[in-house]
Structure formats: structure tokens, C-alpha cells
Design a protein around this motif. Structure first.
Motif, mmCIF file in Angstrom:
data_model
loop_
_atom_site.group_PDB
_atom_site.id
_atom_site.type_symbol
_atom_site.label_atom_id
_atom_site.label_comp_id
_atom_site.label_asym_id
_atom_site.label_seq_id
_atom_site.Cartn_x
_atom_site.Cartn_y
_atom_site.Cartn_z
ATOM 1 N N GLU A 193 30.503 78.444 16.852
ATOM 2 C CA GLU A 193 29.816 77.345 16.181
ATOM 3 C C GLU A 193 30.485 76.034 16.580
ATOM 4 N N VAL A 194 29.717 75.172 17.210
ATOM 5 C CA VAL A 194 30.204 73.875 17.664
ATOM 6 C C VAL A 194 29.513 72.810 16.819
ATOM 7 N N GLU A 195 30.299 72.042 16.096
ATOM 8 C CA GLU A 195 29.742 71.108 15.126
ATOM 9 C C GLU A 195 30.246 69.688 15.376
ATOM 10 N N ALA A 196 29.358 68.825 15.878
ATOM 11 C CA ALA A 196 29.635 67.395 16.065
ATOM 12 C C ALA A 196 30.918 67.154 16.859
ATOM 13 N N VAL A 197 31.133 67.934 17.926
ATOM 14 C CA VAL A 197 32.361 67.840 18.709
ATOM 15 C C VAL A 197 32.292 66.676 19.690
ATOM 16 N N SER A 198 33.344 65.879 19.695
ATOM 17 C CA SER A 198 33.524 64.804 20.668
ATOM 18 C C SER A 198 34.855 65.020 21.369
ATOM 19 N N ALA A 199 34.909 64.666 22.649
ATOM 20 C CA ALA A 199 36.142 64.846 23.419
ATOM 21 C C ALA A 199 36.075 63.980 24.665
ATOM 22 N N GLY A 200 37.231 63.772 25.273
ATOM 23 C CA GLY A 200 37.285 62.987 26.496
ATOM 24 C C GLY A 200 38.676 63.033 27.086
ATOM 25 N N TYR A 201 38.899 62.158 28.060
ATOM 26 C CA TYR A 201 40.174 62.088 28.753
ATOM 27 C C TYR A 201 40.752 60.699 28.536
ATOM 28 N N GLY A 202 41.816 60.629 27.720
ATOM 29 C CA GLY A 202 42.363 59.325 27.378
ATOM 30 C C GLY A 202 41.328 58.513 26.623
ATOM 31 N N PRO A 203 41.136 57.271 27.034
ATOM 32 C CA PRO A 203 40.165 56.420 26.330
ATOM 33 C C PRO A 203 38.715 56.650 26.771
ATOM 34 N N VAL A 204 38.505 57.555 27.726
ATOM 35 C CA VAL A 204 37.163 57.763 28.283
ATOM 36 C C VAL A 204 36.458 58.894 27.538
ATOM 37 N N PRO A 205 35.437 58.591 26.745
ATOM 38 C CA PRO A 205 34.707 59.655 26.047
ATOM 39 C C PRO A 205 33.788 60.405 27.013
ATOM 40 N N VAL A 206 33.700 61.725 26.827
ATOM 41 C CA VAL A 206 32.814 62.548 27.659
ATOM 42 C C VAL A 206 31.799 63.272 26.782
ATOM 43 N N LEU A 207 32.270 63.957 25.739
ATOM 44 C CA LEU A 207 31.384 64.655 24.809
ATOM 45 C C LEU A 207 31.159 63.799 23.579
ATOM 46 N N ARG A 208 29.908 63.789 23.104
ATOM 47 C CA ARG A 208 29.560 62.956 21.959
ATOM 48 C C ARG A 208 28.738 63.777 20.959
ATOM 49 N N ASP A 209 29.367 64.146 19.853
ATOM 50 C CA ASP A 209 28.676 64.820 18.742
ATOM 51 C C ASP A 209 27.878 66.048 19.200
ATOM 52 N N VAL A 210 28.520 66.911 19.961
ATOM 53 C CA VAL A 210 27.866 68.114 20.483
ATOM 54 C C VAL A 210 27.788 69.172 19.375
ATOM 55 N N THR A 211 26.580 69.691 19.155
ATOM 56 C CA THR A 211 26.356 70.688 18.105
ATOM 57 C C THR A 211 25.427 71.787 18.616
ATOM 58 N N PHE A 212 25.862 73.037 18.478
ATOM 59 C CA PHE A 212 25.016 74.202 18.748
ATOM 60 C C PHE A 212 25.773 75.440 18.278
ATOM 61 N N ALA A 213 25.094 76.580 18.240
ATOM 62 C CA ALA A 213 25.712 77.846 17.852
ATOM 63 C C ALA A 213 25.260 78.940 18.799
ATOM 64 N N VAL A 214 26.124 79.940 19.010
ATOM 65 C CA VAL A 214 25.807 81.075 19.875
ATOM 66 C C VAL A 214 25.948 82.357 19.062
ATOM 67 N N PRO A 215 24.838 83.062 18.786
ATOM 68 C CA PRO A 215 24.911 84.316 18.035
ATOM 69 C C PRO A 215 25.630 85.408 18.819
ATOM 70 N N ALA A 216 26.141 86.388 18.105
ATOM 71 C CA ALA A 216 26.852 87.501 18.722
ATOM 72 C C ALA A 216 25.940 88.275 19.671
ATOM 73 N N GLY A 217 26.506 88.709 20.800
ATOM 74 C CA GLY A 217 25.779 89.549 21.737
ATOM 75 C C GLY A 217 24.694 88.849 22.522
ATOM 76 N N THR A 218 24.780 87.511 22.620
ATOM 77 C CA THR A 218 23.770 86.754 23.359
ATOM 78 C C THR A 218 24.419 85.918 24.452
ATOM 79 N N ILE A 219 23.574 85.426 25.345
ATOM 80 C CA ILE A 219 24.005 84.500 26.394
ATOM 81 C C ILE A 219 23.387 83.139 26.128
#
Length: 238
Positions: A6-32
Motif C-alpha cells: 500500500e503506497v499512500e501519498a508518497v513523495s521522494a527525490g534526490y536532495g532538493p530535487v523532487p521526483v515523486l509527488r503524492d503517489v498512491t496505489f495498492a497491489v493485492p496479494a498474488g497479482t502483478i
């Protein structure tokens, strides 16, 4: 939102440079779940963040309901998360067998580690035939199989896989995609797959997560994405 991952509103980057912005989704068991998008969309950064290699600046990641914030990479592996980065990551000087042993070094039970290695050889007969060969002696497809096999030695419940088809012949790509589907259907493995070969990814995926400029454009069943001409032309290039 429920799932093994479960990915909920994830943001990330390298130093001051943002790359991910509020990423949200879920992956059920046994799926691709196939993460799709153009170069620079943030796909690899997403996998690095989920595997603990990059610390998020915001949001939350849950694996089997447990918050992963602050969990060290080696503990994530023990919990059942495996990450195969782009570029295959095979140690060229070591043999196939030695590379596979690296994947099971943390196991205290040597007999179980050996059983896990035998399971990989059953999945990849080509590796069994070349177990004494060094990594640099393998074809591109064999190196990808070895990288995947080394991750499977740990018997993960969640596999993060970055561009497995890169540089491979279509026949080898089809074999790897079919194997991923079989591992999900028969063993309950959950896979988050980053892949530039959109057609191949959607042919085996249960859902697609389409990213653009670090954001999720849509997360929908793979069949719906294959049939959505406007979305495919805008973000997926076909």
C-alpha cells in the motif's frame, strides 16, 4: 486501500530535487502491477523508495499492513521483499552457483538455502546447465534469469522488478513474463513490475499504474488500459 503493498501519498527525490509527488496505489496479494510511463516519469525512483534505498520525504508505505518507514533494507528482505534493479546486477566474476548463494547468505538453515537454490534451477533449467559458468560468460537473457533467481532464493512475497526486458530478445522477454505470471498464480507471489515494453507488461499484469512527471495518472485494470486508446496514445506510446 488494501493490498500486500500500500503506497499512500508518497513523495521522494534526490536532495532538493523532487521526483515523486503524492503517489498512491495498492497491489493485492498474488497479482502483478505494471508501473508504466515515459522515461523520467519516476518509475525507478519509486522502486528505490519502496525497497528502502531512498527515504521518502512524505507519505507512507505499508507491506503486509506494517509501516516501512525507518525499516532497514536487510530487514525488508527478511520480511519478504526483494528488489531486482535495472541492469541485472550479476557479479560477473562469480559463477552462477556463487551468485545464487549470495541471495541466501542471510539464511541460517543451510539445508533450506540449498532447497531454495534447487527450486531456482527447476524454474530456470538454463541456469542449472551453466551453474559452473561465470556471470560474464552468460547471455543477456541468462544474466536476467540469474538476477531474478537470486532474488527468488529468499522466497519473497513481494518482488520489485525494474526493466527485466531491457536489451533482451522478444522470445526471452516472453519467457520471463510468462514465468512471473506463473509464480503469481501458483505461488501467490506479488509483483510490482517497471517495464518499458508496455504491450508485454500489460499482457501479464492484473493492473497498470501509469505515471507521468512523478505522479500517478491512473491506476486501473490492465485490460482497461489496453482498451483505452486516448490514455495509451497520451502516456504509453502505442
Amino acid at each position: 486501500m488494501t493490498g500486500v503493498l500500500e503506497v499512500e501519498a508518497v513523495s521522494a527525490g534526490y536532495g532538493p530535487v523532487p521526483v515523486l509527488r503524492d503517489v498512491t496505489f495498492a497491489v493485492p496479494a498474488g497479482t502483478i502491477a505494471a508501473v508504466l510511463g515515459a522515461n523520467g516519469a519516476g518509475k525507478t525512483t519509486l522502486l528505490r523508495t519502496l525497497s528502502g534505498l531512498l527515504r521518502p520525504t512524505g507519505g507512507r508505505v505499508r507491506f503486509d499492513g506494517a509501516d516501512l518507514r525507518g525499516v532497514r533494507v536487510e530487514r525488508l528482505v527478511r520480511r519478504g521483499l526483494a528488489h531486482v534493479p535495472e541492469g541485472r546486477g550479476v557479479v560477473a566474476e562469480l559463477t552462477v552457483e556463487e551468485n545464487l548463494r549470495l541471495g541466501g547468505l542471510w539464511r541460517g538453515d543451510r539445508a533450506d538455502a540449498r532447497r531454495a537454490q534447487d527450486e531456482v534451477y527447476e524454474l530456470f533449467p538454463a541456469l542449472a546447465r551453466r551453474r559452473r559458468h561465470a556471470g560474464h560468460q552468460l547471455s543477456g537473457g541468462e544474466r536476467q534469469m540469474l538476477a531474478l533467481g537470486r532474488a527468488l532464493i529468499a522466497r519473497p512475497r513481494l518482488l520489485l522488478l525494474d526493466e527485466p526486458s531491457l536489451g533482451l530478445a522478444p522470445k526471452v522477454t516472453a519467457q520471463i513474463m510468462a514465468l512471473l505470471r506463473r509464480l503469481c498464480d501458483e505461488r501467490g507471489l506479488t509483483v510490482l513490475l517497471v517495464e518499458q515494453n508496455v504491450r508485454s507488461a500489460l499482457s501479464v499484469a492484473d493492473q497498470g499504474v501509469v505515471m507521468s512527471l512523478g505522479r500517478v495518472v491512473t491506476a486501473a485494470p490492465a485490460a482497461r488500459l489496453r482498451d483505452d486508446d486516448q490514455l495509451r496514445h497520451a502516456y504509453l506510446g502505442f
